[in-house]
Each structure stands twice: as C-alpha cells, then as structure tokens.
Design a protein around this motif. Structure first.
Motif, short mmCIF file in Angstrom:
data_model
loop_
_atom_site.label_atom_id
_atom_site.label_comp_id
_atom_site.label_asym_id
_atom_site.label_seq_id
_atom_site.Cartn_x
_atom_site.Cartn_y
_atom_site.Cartn_z
N ARG A 159 0.84 -1.20 0.00
CA ARG A 159 0.00 0.00 0.00
C ARG A 159 0.87 1.25 0.00
NH1 ARG A 159 -4.87 -0.89 2.84
NH2 ARG A 159 -5.02 1.34 2.97
N GLY A 206 -4.47 6.40 10.82
CA GLY A 206 -3.49 6.96 11.74
C GLY A 206 -2.65 5.90 12.44
N GLY A 207 -3.32 4.89 12.96
CA GLY A 207 -2.62 3.84 13.68
C GLY A 207 -1.71 3.02 12.76
N GLN A 208 -2.14 2.84 11.53
CA GLN A 208 -1.31 2.12 10.56
C GLN A 208 -0.06 2.93 10.24
OE1 GLN A 208 -4.31 1.63 7.49
NE2 GLN A 208 -4.89 -0.42 8.21
N GLN A 231 -10.23 -1.71 16.00
CA GLN A 231 -8.82 -1.81 15.67
C GLN A 231 -8.38 -0.80 14.60
OE1 GLN A 231 -9.38 -5.78 13.23
NE2 GLN A 231 -7.21 -5.33 13.41
N LYS A 243 -13.17 3.57 11.28
CA LYS A 243 -13.78 4.57 12.16
C LYS A 243 -13.71 5.97 11.55
CE LYS A 243 -10.87 3.54 15.47
NZ LYS A 243 -10.05 2.55 14.75
N THR A 244 -12.48 6.37 11.15
CA THR A 244 -12.31 7.70 10.58
C THR A 244 -13.08 7.82 9.27
OG1 THR A 244 -10.16 7.98 11.64
CG2 THR A 244 -10.59 9.33 9.69
N ALA A 293 -13.41 0.23 2.66
CA ALA A 293 -13.22 0.60 4.07
C ALA A 293 -14.50 0.48 4.89
CB ALA A 293 -12.65 2.01 4.16
N1 LIG Z 1 -6.83 8.16 2.09
C1 LIG Z 1 -6.96 6.82 2.01
N2 LIG Z 1 -6.82 6.19 0.82
C2 LIG Z 1 -6.95 4.85 0.73
N3 LIG Z 1 -7.21 4.04 1.77
C3 LIG Z 1 -7.34 4.61 2.98
C4 LIG Z 1 -7.23 6.02 3.17
N4 LIG Z 1 -7.41 6.29 4.48
C5 LIG Z 1 -7.63 5.10 5.08
N5 LIG Z 1 -7.59 4.08 4.19
C6 LIG Z 1 -7.82 2.65 4.46
O1 LIG Z 1 -9.18 2.47 4.82
C7 LIG Z 1 -9.33 1.57 5.91
C8 LIG Z 1 -10.03 2.26 7.07
O2 LIG Z 1 -9.22 3.36 7.51
P1 LIG Z 1 -9.67 4.39 8.64
O3 LIG Z 1 -8.75 5.55 8.59
O4 LIG Z 1 -11.12 4.66 8.51
O5 LIG Z 1 -9.40 3.50 9.95
P2 LIG Z 1 -9.56 3.86 11.49
O6 LIG Z 1 -10.56 2.89 12.05
O7 LIG Z 1 -9.85 5.29 11.68
O8 LIG Z 1 -8.12 3.45 12.06
P3 LIG Z 1 -7.16 4.16 13.17
O9 LIG Z 1 -7.60 3.63 14.48
O10 LIG Z 1 -5.80 3.60 12.84
O11 LIG Z 1 -7.26 5.63 13.00
C9 LIG Z 1 -7.89 1.08 6.22
O12 LIG Z 1 -7.66 -0.12 5.53
C10 LIG Z 1 -7.01 2.19 5.67
O13 LIG Z 1 -5.75 1.69 5.30
#
Ligand SMILES: Nc1ncnc2c1ncn2[C@@H]1O[C@H](COP(=O)(O)OP(=O)(O)OP(=O)(O)O)[C@@H](O)[C@H]1O
Ligand SMILES: Nc1ncnc2c1ncn2[C@@H]1O[C@H](COP(=O)(O)OP(=O)(O)O)[C@@H](O)[C@H]1O
Ligand SMILES: [Mg+2]
Ligand SMILES: [Mg+2]
Lengths: 289, 269
Positions: free
Chosen positions: A141, A148-150, B37, B42-43, B18
């Motif tokens: 990727r 954020g966590g990733q 996780q 979530k975001t 997502a």
């Molecule tokens: N701008 C982007 N373009 C492509 N994929 C994305 C983008 N932002 C997030 N993702 C992917 O979408 C999925 C959900 O991401 P999201 O940011 O919603 O997670 P999250 O639950 O907020 O995680 P965290 O707790 O790490 O903040 C993940 O697989 C992430 O890698």
C-alpha cells in the motif's frame, strides 16, 4: 558500563527563559528498557530529542552538560552518524513518513538502502519488522493512504528495521488499538532482551509496569521520581502532580478505607496484581465469615 | 438533529473497501463512542458525516439533508469534525483567530463570534494561550485548539477523532468535562477513541467497528463486557471491567466505584 550517559543536562529552546530540561542525570545500561512518564509539557519529547541528537543538531537553543552515547559526546558527532546509533520514533507519525517512497515496504526499507546492507538481507529484515508491527498485509500500500494507527506502525517499523543500538520512542502507541499496543510493548521488550537499549516516553502505565525495567517520572523538566516501575507507579506523589495512574491502583486506594484491600499488601498496577490482591481478601473474608 | 446511516459502503480510489453496509441511527443529544482496531473504518465512517467523503453505496442523512446533495461548507453548519491529525485543520496565526475562523465562516454576527470564541477558550482552558501561534504549542495543545475551533461553531453535532491521543490525565479529565457540558447543552457527540477506560467512563452508547463493519452497538455496559468479540477487533475490555470479569462478579462493571460495590456484595455472599 552504561551506554547512555546524561550528566547535569539543562536545555533551553531558542528564545525561551524556562529550561525544558533541568539538571538531568541519567544512565542507561545496555539492554535496559526505561520508560519515561510525565504530564504534557513535562519534557518527555525534549528528552527524546536530546538522546537522539536532534538537540543540539537540529533544535538550536542552549544545551549544557554531558550527553554521551557509547562513549561519544553528542557535540562531537554529526546527526547523520548519531541517528545510526540512536533511532527515534517521533510522537507524530505524520512527521516521519519520508515522502520518497510509493509503498510501505519501500518506505520501511528506505533507511537500509543507503547503508550497504545486501538486498536479500534488506528484504528479510523488512519482512520481519512488518510482521512484528502488524502491517505485513499493508506492504504494497501507499504510505499515505493509511489510517493513523497504521501510519504509526510504519513509523515504528522504519526505525526498528535499522536495529539501532539505542531505541528512543516518543509515545509510539498513542494511536494504536489496545491489543496492538500491548503487542508492541511485547516486541520492544523482546528487543531489549536481545540487547537493544530502549527509552520510551509513554502514558500507558499498565503496560509500563509489565514490560519496563525502570521508570523515570519527569515533571517540569526535572526528574521527579525514578526507580522500579512498581515503586514509582504506586507512589502517592504522582497523583498530586497530575501524572496518570493505573485504574487498578486507584481502585485499591479507594478500597483501603472500606476494608476491601489488605493494608500490608502493596498497591497493584497490573491486572494480575489486582486479581491476586482482591482474591486474597475475598478468601480471607470468607474464611472469617 | 437525527443522524441516519443506511447501508453505507465506501471504497477508496485505491480499491480499499473501508466500509461494508453500515447502518446506524444516532438520536439528537446522544453521546456515542466509536472503538475498534486500526484500519477498522472509524475515521472513514465519521468523515461521511460532514461530507468529506461521500458514500460509494447507501446514504447518510443529517436531519433532513442527504450528504450527497449538500456541500462540505453547508454541512459544517450541522456537523463539526475535529481531525485525527490536528495539523490538517489549523492554519492561522493565533489560537483566538483560529477559533474565530469557523463561526466567521458560518456568517455569524461579530458579537456572537466573540461570545463563542470566549466560551470555547474557557471550555478548553486555552485562555492564557489565546495570542499564541498554534504551531508553537505542543501537539497535545494543538489538538485542544482544534477542538476549541469546532466547539465555537456551535453545531448540533460534534465529532471528535481520537481526542484522547497522547493527552495526560488532566487533559483527559478536561475532555470528559467538555463532553459532559456538551451533553448538558443537548449536543450530539460522537467520539472515536482507543482509550477504552475513557470510553467506559464517559459514554452511554458504544459502537464497535471491525473490518469496515459494526460488530457491536449498544449500552457501554453490555458492549464492553463482550471480551471475545472485542478481541476480534483488537480491543480489550476496560481495566475495571477486566478485573470484574476475572473475579467472576455477577454484573459488568465499568468504574472503580461500581467494581467496589459489586465486589463487596460478592464477598458477603
Ligand atoms: N486516504 C486513504 N486512501 C486509501 N485508503 C485509505 C485512506 N485512508 C484510510 N484508508 C484505508 O481504509 C481503511 C479504514 O481506515 P480508517 O482511517 O477509517 O481507519 P480507522 O478505524 O480510523 O483506524 P485508526 O484507528 O488507525 O485511525 C484502512 O484499511 C485504511 O488503510
Ligand atoms: N520547539 C519548541 N520550542 C520552544 N519550546 C518548546 C518546544 N518544544 C517544546 N517546548 C517546551 O518545552 C517544554 C517541554 O515540552 P515537551 O518536551 O514537548 O513535553 P512532553 O513531551 O512531556 O509533553 C514545554 O514547556 C514546551 O512548551
Ligand atoms: Mg511529547
Ligand atoms: Mg482513524
């Protein structure tokens, strides 16, 4: 022989009157895992920057005292040499992604590529740290299209892969999920077992108690308390100064006046300590009753 | 103002799916925590509430507005969103200007803007820093500025993306107070957090996400006791809940006080 030595270190950021660090004396042994706790503004990040050579090489200002790693004074070294010895994981992972690479794999391999490590060895090491930091499935990727966590895991992986002698981590799990956080503490403990020296600024006392060898409590730029995790983390003086404490410690403190925690028993910091203490009390009560 | 999410799926341009058929309803004045996780979605979910992202499938309605038919600028009247990374949000020279930017943009009269800025400064305890450049503040205080600038927009719905990240005990307490005050004012608050103890102590309703789906949704006490399902999405129950589970207490407990009451009962039994 300590690998990290700070003697009477005082540091002022440029144009500031109050020192961000004051009279810090700290020695860390090879393979030791030291956790640094403290409220916001206590100086945790500044201490991390100092160990990692960003102070004085990047942040100017005034550094007094001795900062020595592996027998070399920070002033006598270039930042580019220093960072090979002391790796820093920044508080904000968004600042750490190099921007030069298209995939997570290449991003993590970036630092090794210029270091003369053979390609096959690079691939092996990168795959290993991606596994350890829980992002093996993200290898292909883009480092920008991550949650954020990733991103925080990528930042950690790209330092771990360099295998620095001293690993400095500034709140490396702040955006990680709870079980991921525990796993990362475990990985870092394992690094320390293998001889890496670790200094980690963190708020998560439950895991510090379980994984670290020693705790430094910073307050207003000074070392306020220092010692074995259990002693420091149950010290009442932490509460007065606004340090975070474990819910287990708080619960046992509330339990004492109600006769629900045995007076002679040390206060708990971890789940296991709390379970043991409350079970013992319950058994004692039932025997009486 | 009601939030209605129906069969929402979202695919990023790089192909990542997502969100998968998420349906949710959030009533006016509810306080909801979203946990799960890293990468759970979530975001991505909350960015649909103010139109930053639009559904690939399904729909999102804020009151009677379908987000597909309203601009982000319009939706900002109804939903305030504090970014996970505050640096995506801050750009002016002083804290006070930063906070005034939102309400000014919404076209509020000068006097009202003044009031809203003071109120936000006070809630976040940023008064002493009003003339400071946000970039001279530590990341944790910058996050507080980002929160203040959303508070000042006085929207019926507020969304906080990981406000507890890196905050010390005092700041977490301050956040809890802000959320309690917003509740008192009848606002809807949706907060993403990895601090499960904070979640247990401040939210009545908890939504657990994993793999782009809602795994659990319900009262905190019910949801946070389900250790096995939580573990699927890398979440542990709160510290106190874990202790209660380990000691075999009859009920799920979330706070030290609740634990001690239940434990005392158990000892007597
Ligand atoms: N701008 C982007 N373009 C492509 N994929 C994305 C983008 N932002 C997030 N993702 C992917 O979408 C999925 C959900 O991401 P999201 O940011 O919603 O997670 P999250 O639950 O907020 O995680 P965290 O707790 O790490 O903040 C993940 O697989 C992430 O890698
Ligand atoms: N770049 C900087 N310029 C000036 N002062 C700073 C800078 N970074 C931090 N400080 C100040 O130094 C002190 C310690 O901050 P910091 O090391 O970031 O603490 P912590 O990491 O424990 O929150 C604080 O008073 C903070 O405001
Ligand atoms: Mg810091
Ligand atoms: Mg997120």
């Amino acid at each position: 022989m300590p690998i990290v030595k700070l003697q009477q270190v005082t540091y002022h950021y440029p144009f500031t009157e109050k020192p961000a660090l004051q009279d810090i004396n700290l020695e860390v042994e090879e393979g030791e895992f030291v956790a640094v706790i403290g409220p916001n503004g206590a100086g945790k990040s500044t201490l991390c920057y100092t160990l990692a050579g960003f102070i004085p090489h990047f942040y100017k200002g005034e550094l007094k005292g001795i900062v020595e790693v592996d027998g070399v004074l920070v002033q006598d070294s270039d930042l580019s040499d220093w960072v090979l010895k002391v790796g820093l994981v920044f508080q904000n992972p968004f600042n750490q992604i190099s921007g030069a690479k298209y995939t997570v794999f290449e991003e993590v391999a970036f630092g090794l590529e210029n270091s003369g490590v053979p390609r096959s060895e690079i691939i092996r090491r990168v795959e290993e740290v991606l596994q350890m930091t829980g992002i093996a499935d993200l290898a292909d990727r883009s480092p920008y299209s991550l949650s954020g966590g990733q991103q925080q895991r990528v930042a950690l992986a790209s330092i771990l892969v360099m295998q620095p002698k001293v690993l400095v981590l500034d709140e490396p799990t702040s955006q990680m999920d709870p079980i991921g956080t525990r796993e990362v503490f475990g990985v870092i403990r394992q690094m320390a077992e293998q001889g890496m020296t670790v200094v980690m600024a963190e708020h998560k006392v439950e895991w510090i108690a379980q994984f670290a060898d020693r705790v430094i409590a910073l307050w207003e730029g000074k070392i306020y308390l220092e010692g074995k995790p259990h002693e420091v983390l149950t010290d009442e003086r932490l509460v007065e100064k606004g340090f975070g404490v474990s819910r287990y410690t708080t619960t046992a403190r509330l339990a004492l006046p109600r006769g629900l925690w045995q007076k002679e028993r040390p206060l708990p910091v971890t789940l296991e300590e709390a379970v043991a203490g409350f079970s013992a009390l319950r058994n004692a009560r039932r025997k009486q009753g | 103002m009601n939030i209605q999410i129906e069969n929402l799926s979202f695919r990023y341009p790089n192909g990542v799916l997502a969100l998968r058929r998420v349906s949710l309803e959030i009533a006016p004045g509810e306080q909801v925590a979203v946990i799960g996780q890293n990468g759970a979605g979530k975001t991505t979910l909350v960015k649909h509430l103010n139109g930053l992202l639009l559904p690939t499938e399904g729909r999102v309605r804020i009151g009677d507005w379908d987000t597909r038919h309203y601009s982000v600028a319009k939706l900002a009247r109804r939903v305030g969103y504090v970014f996970q990374n505050p640096d995506e949000q801050l750009f002016t020279k002083t804290v006070a200007e930063e906070i005034a930017f939102g309400p000014r943009n919404l076209g509020y009269p000068g006097e009202r803007i003044q009031e809203l800025v003071e109120d936000a400064l006070q809630l976040t305890q940023l008064q002493a820093m009003r003339n400071t450049n946000p970039y001279d503040l530590s990341p944790t205080w910058r996050k507080m500025v980002a929160i203040a600038s959303i508070l000042a927009m006085d929207t019926p719905i507020l969304v906080f993306d990981e406000p507890t990240t890196g905050q010390d005990a005092a700041s977490v307490t301050r956040l809890a107070m802000i959320i309690a005050e917003l509740k008192r004012r009848g606002k809807t608050v949706i907060t993403i957090t990895h601090d499960i103890d904070f979640c247990a102590e401040n939210f009545a309703r908890v939504i657990v996400m994993g793999g782009g789906q809602v795994l659990l949704d319900g009262p905190a006490r019910t949801v946070l006791g389900k250790a096995e399902i939580l573990a699927q999405t890398y979440v542990d129950p709160p510290q106190i809940t874990r202790l209660g589970l380990r000691l075999g207490l009859a009920e799920v407990v979330c706070t030290p006080q609740e634990f001690l009451d239940a434990f005392e009962k158990q000892c007597a039994a």
